[in-house]
Design an enzyme around this catalytic site. Structure first.
Site, PDB file in Angstrom:
ATOM      1  N   GLN A   1      52.262 110.741  64.767  1.00 43.29           N
ATOM      2  CA  GLN A   1      53.333 110.872  65.748  1.00 43.29           C
ATOM      3  C   GLN A   1      54.621 111.357  65.099  1.00 43.29           C
ATOM      4  O   GLN A   1      54.792 111.227  63.885  1.00 43.29           O
ATOM      5  CB  GLN A   1      53.605 109.519  66.399  1.00 43.29           C
ATOM      6  CG  GLN A   1      52.412 108.961  67.146  1.00 43.29           C
ATOM      7  CD  GLN A   1      52.790 107.705  67.907  1.00 43.29           C
ATOM      8  OE1 GLN A   1      53.626 107.738  68.798  1.00 43.29           O
ATOM      9  NE2 GLN A   1      52.177 106.593  67.548  1.00 43.29           N
TER      10      GLN A   1
ATOM     11  N   HIS B   1      45.171 111.071  64.610  1.00 38.69           N
ATOM     12  CA  HIS B   1      46.442 111.655  65.062  1.00 38.69           C
ATOM     13  C   HIS B   1      47.621 110.913  64.459  1.00 38.69           C
ATOM     14  O   HIS B   1      47.479 109.784  63.990  1.00 38.69           O
ATOM     15  CB  HIS B   1      46.544 111.613  66.593  1.00 38.69           C
ATOM     16  CG  HIS B   1      46.768 110.242  67.152  1.00 38.69           C
ATOM     17  ND1 HIS B   1      45.778 109.287  67.226  1.00 38.69           N
ATOM     18  CD2 HIS B   1      47.885 109.651  67.655  1.00 38.69           C
ATOM     19  CE1 HIS B   1      46.271 108.180  67.750  1.00 38.69           C
ATOM     20  NE2 HIS B   1      47.556 108.365  68.019  1.00 38.69           N
TER      21      HIS B   1
ATOM     22  N   CYS C   1      40.563 114.515  72.496  1.00 36.40           N
ATOM     23  CA  CYS C   1      39.499 115.483  72.223  1.00 36.40           C
ATOM     24  C   CYS C   1      39.762 116.737  73.071  1.00 36.40           C
ATOM     25  O   CYS C   1      40.451 116.660  74.082  1.00 36.40           O
ATOM     26  CB  CYS C   1      38.150 114.875  72.592  1.00 36.40           C
ATOM     27  SG  CYS C   1      37.376 113.939  71.255  1.00 36.40           S
TER      28      CYS C   1
ATOM     29  N   ASN D   1      49.979 105.685  62.479  1.00 36.73           N
ATOM     30  CA  ASN D   1      49.460 104.326  62.539  1.00 36.73           C
ATOM     31  C   ASN D   1      47.952 104.469  62.598  1.00 36.73           C
ATOM     32  O   ASN D   1      47.443 105.207  63.431  1.00 36.73           O
ATOM     33  CB  ASN D   1      49.924 103.607  63.810  1.00 36.73           C
ATOM     34  CG  ASN D   1      51.431 103.452  63.859  1.00 36.73           C
ATOM     35  OD1 ASN D   1      52.097 103.386  62.829  1.00 36.73           O
ATOM     36  ND2 ASN D   1      51.982 103.400  65.065  1.00 36.73           N
TER      37      ASN D   1
HETATM   38 ZN   LIG Z   1      38.701 112.235  70.411  1.00 36.95          ZN
END
Ligand SMILES: [Zn+2]
Ligand SMILES: [Zn+2]
Ligand SMILES: [Zn+2]
Length: 340
Positions: A167, A165, A35, A152
């Site tokens: 990678q 997110h 964050c 993932n």
């Molecule tokens: Zn977060």
């Protein structure tokens, strides 16, 4: 310790990365390292108070720009320096390679609860452009041979941070799964003077039974040879080798199809479907791969609403996946999901 160890029995490398043992595991809900940093709160990985897409180097990498110097084991070192065991016939050397590569984290959004599929198309297009940029930038380095972009998602996959997110692993070699696909594609191309993947797309369009979505530039289907019940591959209709070759309108089509596919997954069982998503595209070692074709592969681990598929004896020990379901039936389920 970071190093690559070569397995001569399987002709592939294993990446040893012992620092990853200590990586963050499910931090408390009120602290998310992905964050933005809030005023008067603990600093996260991102010092700014807001962001669009952010890319930074993984703190617990598998490869590093500055890898450890390789240390030889006692026997190998004796063989090398003592000279008494010089030939491979007398002594099998264990081969190591420097783990020289780059591992990056891509935060899709500053909003902790906004998943890829919730993002507006424009934001997803923006993320695709970031992927394109990283592919070009990392792939441009002479020691980088392959860029694996992946996500993932879900605790079932073992994800430690829930913030949306993905990678990027920039490999110093072409990994085994890609090598295998390249080998088959090259063989087909030599024999038929056509791209294997373009032919697969052609067949899927004719057959229709496994197709889930098709738009102007992309198609999503469960392959005839799917290993996971809801495994879906997304292919560009035009023959391109990498994201980097996509035109603007194709990027928009790709954003649309990714968003719709994940939303269909989520509506199927009424929960956010966990998955592994990988992008397969040309290696970056400057060789000619005109027989390869850009595609995404999604592997969700669920085979029913409450049953997971595990990799077990047959999969791990023999490389043969047992699919308990029929791809044609699963494709129909995903097609029937009411998706506005
Ligand atoms: Zn977060
Ligand atoms: Zn093709
Ligand atoms: Zn593939």
């Amino acid at each position: 310790m970071l190093e690559l160890r070569y397995d001569p029995t399987k002709n592939q490398f294993v990446a040893v990365a012992t620092k990853r043992q200590n990586r963050t595991f499910h931090p408390p809900k009120d602290f998310c390292p992905l964050c933005p940093t809030r005023p008067e709160k603990m600093q996260t990985e991102i010092p700014e108070s807001d962001y669009d897409v952010v890319v930074f180097e993984n703190k617990f990498p598998t490869f590093s720009r500055f890898p450890d110097k390789l240390s030889l084991g006692k026997l190998d070192s004796e063989a090398l320096h003592g000279g008494k065991l010089a030939s491979e016939e007398e002594f099998l050397p264990y081969i190591k390679k420097e783990s020289k590569g780059i591992c990056e984290v891509v935060c899709y959004t500053s909003n902790h609860d906004l998943f890829l599929e919730d993002m507006p198309e424009k934001k997803i297009s923006n993320l695709i452009k970031v992927w394109m940029d990283r592919y070009a930038e990392l792939g441009g380095k002479n020691y980088i041979k392959y860029i694996l972009i992946f996500e993932n998602k879900g605790k079932e996959i073992g994800v430690t941070l829930s913030h949306p997110h993905g990678q990027i692993y920039a490999f110093p070699y072409i990994p085994a799964v890609i090598l295998e696909e390249l080998k088959s594609s090259k063989k087909y191309y030599r024999r038929n003077k056509k791209c294997l993947h373009c032919k697969i797309i052609e067949r899927e369009i004719k057959d229709k039974s496994r197709v889930i979505i098709k738009n102007n530039s992309f198609i999503a289907f469960i392959p005839f040879y799917a290993r996971w019940s809801y495994e879906v591959h997304i292919y560009s209709l035009r023959h391109v080798g990498s994201l980097y070759e996509l035109k603007n309108k194709e990027v928009t089509s790709l954003a649309k199809i990714i968003k719709e596919l994940i939303n269909r997954y989520n509506k199927l069982f009424d929960f956010r479907m966990p998955y592994v998503m990988v992008i397969h595209q040309n290696p970056t070692d400057n060789k000619n791969y005109n027989y390869y074709h850009l595609h995404f592969e999604f592997y969700p681990p669920y085979r029913t609403k409450d049953k997971l598929k595990y990799m077990a004896g047959c999969e791990l020990g023999a490389g043969t996946f047992i699919n308990d379901t029929l791809p044609e039936e699963k494709a129909e389920e995903l097609r029937k999901v009411n998706c506005v």
